[in-house]
Design a protein around this motif. Structure first.
Motif, PDB file in Angstrom:
ATOM      1  N   UNK A   9      26.567  11.616   5.986  1.00  0.00           N
ATOM      2  CA  UNK A   9      26.423  11.541   7.416  1.00  0.00           C
ATOM      3  C   UNK A   9      24.746  11.843   7.644  1.00  0.00           C
ATOM      4  N   UNK A  10      24.349  11.978   8.874  1.00  0.00           N
ATOM      5  CA  UNK A  10      22.767  12.046   9.147  1.00  0.00           C
ATOM      6  C   UNK A  10      22.392  13.148   9.776  1.00  0.00           C
ATOM      7  N   UNK A  11      21.078  13.464   9.795  1.00  0.00           N
ATOM      8  CA  UNK A  11      20.576  14.314  10.163  1.00  0.00           C
ATOM      9  C   UNK A  11      18.909  13.639  10.876  1.00  0.00           C
ATOM     10  N   UNK A  12      18.492  14.694  11.949  1.00  0.00           N
ATOM     11  CA  UNK A  12      16.849  14.526  12.083  1.00  0.00           C
ATOM     12  C   UNK A  12      16.373  15.881  12.721  1.00  0.00           C
TER      13      UNK A  12
ATOM     14  N   UNK B 173      20.843  -3.179   1.896  1.00  0.00           N
ATOM     15  CA  UNK B 173      20.028  -3.256   3.244  1.00  0.00           C
ATOM     16  C   UNK B 173      20.665  -1.988   4.323  1.00  0.00           C
ATOM     17  N   UNK B 174      22.079  -1.918   4.088  1.00  0.00           N
ATOM     18  CA  UNK B 174      22.883  -0.559   4.647  1.00  0.00           C
ATOM     19  C   UNK B 174      23.454   0.293   3.875  1.00  0.00           C
ATOM     20  N   UNK B 175      23.733   1.499   4.454  1.00  0.00           N
ATOM     21  CA  UNK B 175      24.404   2.227   3.700  1.00  0.00           C
ATOM     22  C   UNK B 175      25.668   2.683   4.745  1.00  0.00           C
ATOM     23  N   UNK B 176      26.866   2.358   3.983  1.00  0.00           N
ATOM     24  CA  UNK B 176      28.004   2.926   4.757  1.00  0.00           C
ATOM     25  C   UNK B 176      28.237   4.385   4.835  1.00  0.00           C
ATOM     26  N   UNK B 177      28.211   4.901   6.372  1.00  0.00           N
ATOM     27  CA  UNK B 177      28.307   6.269   6.477  1.00  0.00           C
ATOM     28  C   UNK B 177      29.711   6.697   6.331  1.00  0.00           C
ATOM     29  N   UNK B 178      29.834   8.063   6.258  1.00  0.00           N
ATOM     30  CA  UNK B 178      31.038   8.675   6.203  1.00  0.00           C
ATOM     31  C   UNK B 178      32.093   8.171   7.359  1.00  0.00           C
ATOM     32  N   UNK B 179      33.085   7.376   7.176  1.00  0.00           N
ATOM     33  CA  UNK B 179      33.655   6.745   8.185  1.00  0.00           C
ATOM     34  C   UNK B 179      34.792   7.647   8.878  1.00  0.00           C
TER      35      UNK B 179
ATOM     36  N   UNK C 147      27.520   2.874  15.228  1.00  0.00           N
ATOM     37  CA  UNK C 147      25.862   2.842  15.498  1.00  0.00           C
ATOM     38  C   UNK C 147      25.180   2.686  14.363  1.00  0.00           C
ATOM     39  N   UNK C 148      24.284   1.993  14.425  1.00  0.00           N
ATOM     40  CA  UNK C 148      23.353   1.897  13.041  1.00  0.00           C
ATOM     41  C   UNK C 148      22.177   3.019  13.179  1.00  0.00           C
ATOM     42  N   UNK C 149      21.912   3.831  12.157  1.00  0.00           N
ATOM     43  CA  UNK C 149      20.765   4.840  12.195  1.00  0.00           C
ATOM     44  C   UNK C 149      19.557   4.240  11.559  1.00  0.00           C
ATOM     45  N   UNK C 150      18.477   4.419  11.867  1.00  0.00           N
ATOM     46  CA  UNK C 150      17.265   3.775  11.120  1.00  0.00           C
ATOM     47  C   UNK C 150      16.225   4.982  10.803  1.00  0.00           C
ATOM     48  N   UNK C 151      15.856   5.188   9.631  1.00  0.00           N
ATOM     49  CA  UNK C 151      14.837   5.966   9.105  1.00  0.00           C
ATOM     50  C   UNK C 151      15.079   7.570   9.412  1.00  0.00           C
ATOM     51  N   UNK C 152      16.348   7.912   9.530  1.00  0.00           N
ATOM     52  CA  UNK C 152      16.625   9.435   9.719  1.00  0.00           C
ATOM     53  C   UNK C 152      16.922  10.021   8.349  1.00  0.00           C
ATOM     54  N   UNK C 153      17.378  11.404   8.292  1.00  0.00           N
ATOM     55  CA  UNK C 153      17.842  11.835   6.827  1.00  0.00           C
ATOM     56  C   UNK C 153      19.241  11.422   6.863  1.00  0.00           C
ATOM     57  N   UNK C 154      19.653  10.957   5.666  1.00  0.00           N
ATOM     58  CA  UNK C 154      20.803  10.790   4.942  1.00  0.00           C
ATOM     59  C   UNK C 154      21.165  11.838   4.016  1.00  0.00           C
ATOM     60  N   UNK C 155      22.388  12.538   4.497  1.00  0.00           N
ATOM     61  CA  UNK C 155      22.741  13.810   4.041  1.00  0.00           C
ATOM     62  C   UNK C 155      23.768  13.345   2.625  1.00  0.00           C
ATOM     63  N   UNK C 156      23.924  14.477   2.053  1.00  0.00           N
ATOM     64  CA  UNK C 156      24.673  14.193   0.642  1.00  0.00           C
ATOM     65  C   UNK C 156      26.214  13.534   1.024  1.00  0.00           C
TER      66      UNK C 156
ATOM     67  N   UNK D  29      32.874   6.802  12.230  1.00  0.00           N
ATOM     68  CA  UNK D  29      33.459   5.547  12.421  1.00  0.00           C
ATOM     69  C   UNK D  29      32.609   4.413  12.528  1.00  0.00           C
ATOM     70  N   UNK D  30      32.616   3.290  12.010  1.00  0.00           N
ATOM     71  CA  UNK D  30      31.763   2.139  12.139  1.00  0.00           C
ATOM     72  C   UNK D  30      30.117   2.235  12.187  1.00  0.00           C
ATOM     73  N   UNK D  31      29.748   3.081  11.664  1.00  0.00           N
ATOM     74  CA  UNK D  31      28.458   3.685  11.422  1.00  0.00           C
ATOM     75  C   UNK D  31      27.634   3.096  10.120  1.00  0.00           C
TER      76      UNK D  31
END
Ligand code: GTP
Ligand code: SPV
Ligand code: MN
Length: 594
Positions: free
Chosen positions: A333-336, A45-51, A321-330, A55-57
């Motif tokens: 991290x995230x992008x939009x 349900x969640x992916x842990x992002x690059x801490x 932060x919780x990101x929803x429906x953005x791009x997940x980078x390899x 951090x905490x995202x």
């Protein structure tokens, strides 16, 4: 758990309906948060992002059919249909409980039912309201933990026997045909089933803080509005607070976190953020209007946010932060679209598919990596411009109220109403081109009074009446303005650069509150006199400026048709004052002789 009997009885009853395997009463602790995150990760349900970088995202994807509020599935369930009014979908309470009850029945089998006590507004403030949400979604629990004050302090309030809003939520099977968002204002109850999208599922937000709260506010004599709240501090330290209502995805978060433009830097303004979406306002003993932000986090639109447009938001979403429906980078991290940095050359898009820039769909259109309504959920406290007054039980005094929307042609950059009653009319005739924040036709103009069309929990004619009444209850009501950042030229380009440059308009608005800026009277209200907006360091040619401030009586006479059609829906229930203002505007437009 709580000792509040009513809470306990209600949970027992809902348990009987939804049949969860277990119940967990949330204490809001860090340990609980960590446990829920780990469970959510293990269930996908969640992916842990690059801490290190974030951090905490965490990253979350909704179901593909569940990416925005579904207004056609949102209902006000009152005994009388007229009390919901023509602006709302209506169902009788019996039908509502029955239809949704069938979907809720057994919907939590194999799952835990989380019971989360939350407060909208600082715990203990006279403004605040307590709710308890039951949900089978860990994403919802973790998001509500950011968006509200949740946990032990609220349990302590409930233990005193405090009244609370009953919020029942289940994602059930996420089937759009079995999705309902129901409000029972007479029972102080919300039932939402079949959706895991923010506005449908985080029940403290639109459902409680606007739809139910607007109903309570009318009965109790205060206001619950779809408004940002911000402070504009002058070099002498005085802060004016502004509340602004723009429809969804029309610029509230961006304005609430504004950073002064370079051209005005020498003037020493500083902006303080109080809230970006909801304002609860009441008349205080001094006869003026005071406001609090009932929320504790931002559920903001991601696309378009970057270090140039909104550096404060960029800083806000760097942790927790919780990101929803953005791009997940390899690199996790995230992008939009419209985000910082180079466009990633690959990633996973909001649908969970491999994505790279330049991919086209079958119609030859670019495929967005992030959904246009992709969002972040971040704690208010992360925002560099957060006001220390966010926790004050009294709130902040409001100098000006601003309405606004997206209108490519009609409305000028800014205009001021003649008085409170006319200002209420200005709010009542608001309209905007639709965005991705709601399912529907993008770009279509719809009437959206006070940006509350999807959020007013009762008949909007009575709502206008309530606004008129509130004006009479104040000895010094705020001045009311209307803005439009979205006017375009012949090539469909925005005439106004917007974002931080909007401070130039806010400066004019505040100066008007002190009778310091010049204005020209037009049929619709006062517009800035030429040169009364400080344009230092901003190059907009005279022709564009003229276009921005132009009031075309023919276009407005045309607009009146749609307005009167909209008002006619309310029949006799529409306050006379609103028709008086309509007739007066029509008269002023006709008097121009066009
Ligand atoms: P909700 O959270 O849905 O209530 O939206 P909001 O009113 O907070 O809107 P937000 O600030 O997130 O802005 C939504 C969109 O409007 C983004 O795509 C922004 O880039 C765009 N936007 C915001 N401010 C401006 C502006 O001043 N000018 C222009 N042209 N676009 C803007
Ligand atoms: C809006 O659509 O106005 C929002 C987002 O603020 S939601 O919580 O989905 O309603
Ligand atoms: Mn909103």
């Amino acid at each position: 758990m709580t000792t509040n009997k009513q809470v306990l009885e209600w949970i027992e009853e809902m348990k009987g309906l939804c049949k969860p395997d277990s119940i967990h009463w949330c204490d809001g602790s860090i340990e609980e948060k960590g446990r829920l995150e780990q469970e959510a990760i293990s269930k996908g349900e969640l992916v842990e992002l690059n801490q290190e970088k974030l951090p905490g995202c965490f990253y979350h994807r909704t179901a593909i059919n569940d990416v925005a509020r579904t207004e056609h599935l949102t209902f006000i369930c009152t005994t009388n249909k007229d009390d919901a009014g023509p602006n709302n979908n209506w169902m009788s309470p019996e039908d509502g409980y029955k239809k949704a009850g069938e979907i809720f029945s057994g919907s939590m089998k194999g799952r835990t039912m989380y019971a989360l006590p939350f407060s909208m507004g600082p715990v203990g403030s006279p403004f605040s309201k307590i709710g308890v949400q039951l949900t089978d979604s860990r994403y919802v629990v973790l998001s509500m933990r950011i968006m509200t004050r949740m946990g032990k302090t609220v349990t302590a309030e409930l233990d005193k026997g405090t009244d609370f809003t009953r919020c029942l939520h289940s994602i059930a099977d996420l089937n759009a045909d079995r999705r309902l968002i129901l409000h029972f204002p007479q029972d102080n109850t919300i039932w939402s089933v079949g959706s895991g999208y923010g506005g449908n599922a985080l029940l403290g937000k639109k459902c409680l803080s606007l739809r139910l709260a607007s109903y309570l506010a009318k009965n109790e004599g205060w206001m619950a509005e779809h408004m940002l709240i911000m402070g504009v501090e002058r070099p002498n330290g005085f802060v004016d607070y502004i509340a602004a209502a723009f429809p969804s995805a029309c610029g509230k978060t961006n304005m609430a976190m504004l950073i002064p433009p370079n051209g005005l830097r020498h003037k020493g303004y500083r902006i303080w953020t109080i809230g970006d979406d909801i304002a609860w306002m009441r008349v205080d003993s001094d006869g003026t209007l005071w406001a609090v932000n009932p929320e504790n986090g931002y559920f903001g639109v991601a696309p378009g946010i970057n270090s140039k447009t909104n550096p404060n938001a960029v800083a806000t979403v760097k942790r927790g932060t919780i990101y929803t429906n953005v791009v997940l980078k390899p690199n996790k991290t995230v992008w939009w679209e419209g985000g910082d940095g180079p466009i990633p050359n690959k990633g996973i898009d909001w649908q969970g598919k491999q994505w790279k820039p330049g991919m086209l769909d079958t119609d030859g259109n670019y495929i967005n990596g992030a959904h246009p309504n992709s969002r972040f959920t971040a704690p208010v406290i992360n925002c560099p411009s957060i006001s220390h007054r966010i926790e004050q039980h009294h709130g902040v005094p409001i100098s000006a109220i601003i309405f606004g929307g997206r209108r490519a042609h009609l409305a000028p950059l800014v205009y001021e109403s003649f008085n409170w009653q006319h200002g209420v009319f200005v709010g009542a005739i608001m309209s905007s081109e639709m965005t991705a924040a709601q399912q529907g036709t993008m770009g279509k103009v719809r009437r959206d009074p006070m940006a509350m069309l999807p959020f007013c929990g009762y008949n909007m004619a009575d709502y206008f009446g309530h606004w008129l009444k509130m004006g009479k209850a104040m000895t010094k009501p705020p001045l009311i303005f209307n803005v439009n950042w979205f006017r375009t030229d012949e090539n469909n380009s925005f005439l106004w650069p917007g974002f931080r440059e909007n401070l130039r308009v806010l400066e004019w608005i505040i100066d008007r509150c002190y009778d310091k800026a010049e204005a020209v009277k037009t049929p619709i209200g006062f517009v800035p006199a030429t040169e009364s907006i400080d344009m230092t360091g901003l190059n907009i040619d005279a022709k564009a400026m003229k276009q921005l401030l132009d009031v075309n009586p023919n276009d407005w006479l045309d607009e009146l048709k749609g307005i009167s059609e909209f008002f006619c829906q309310f029949g006799d229930r529409l306050p006379e004052e609103i028709w008086d203002e309509y007739t007066a505007l029509e008269g002023r437009l006709q008097a121009t002789g066009v």
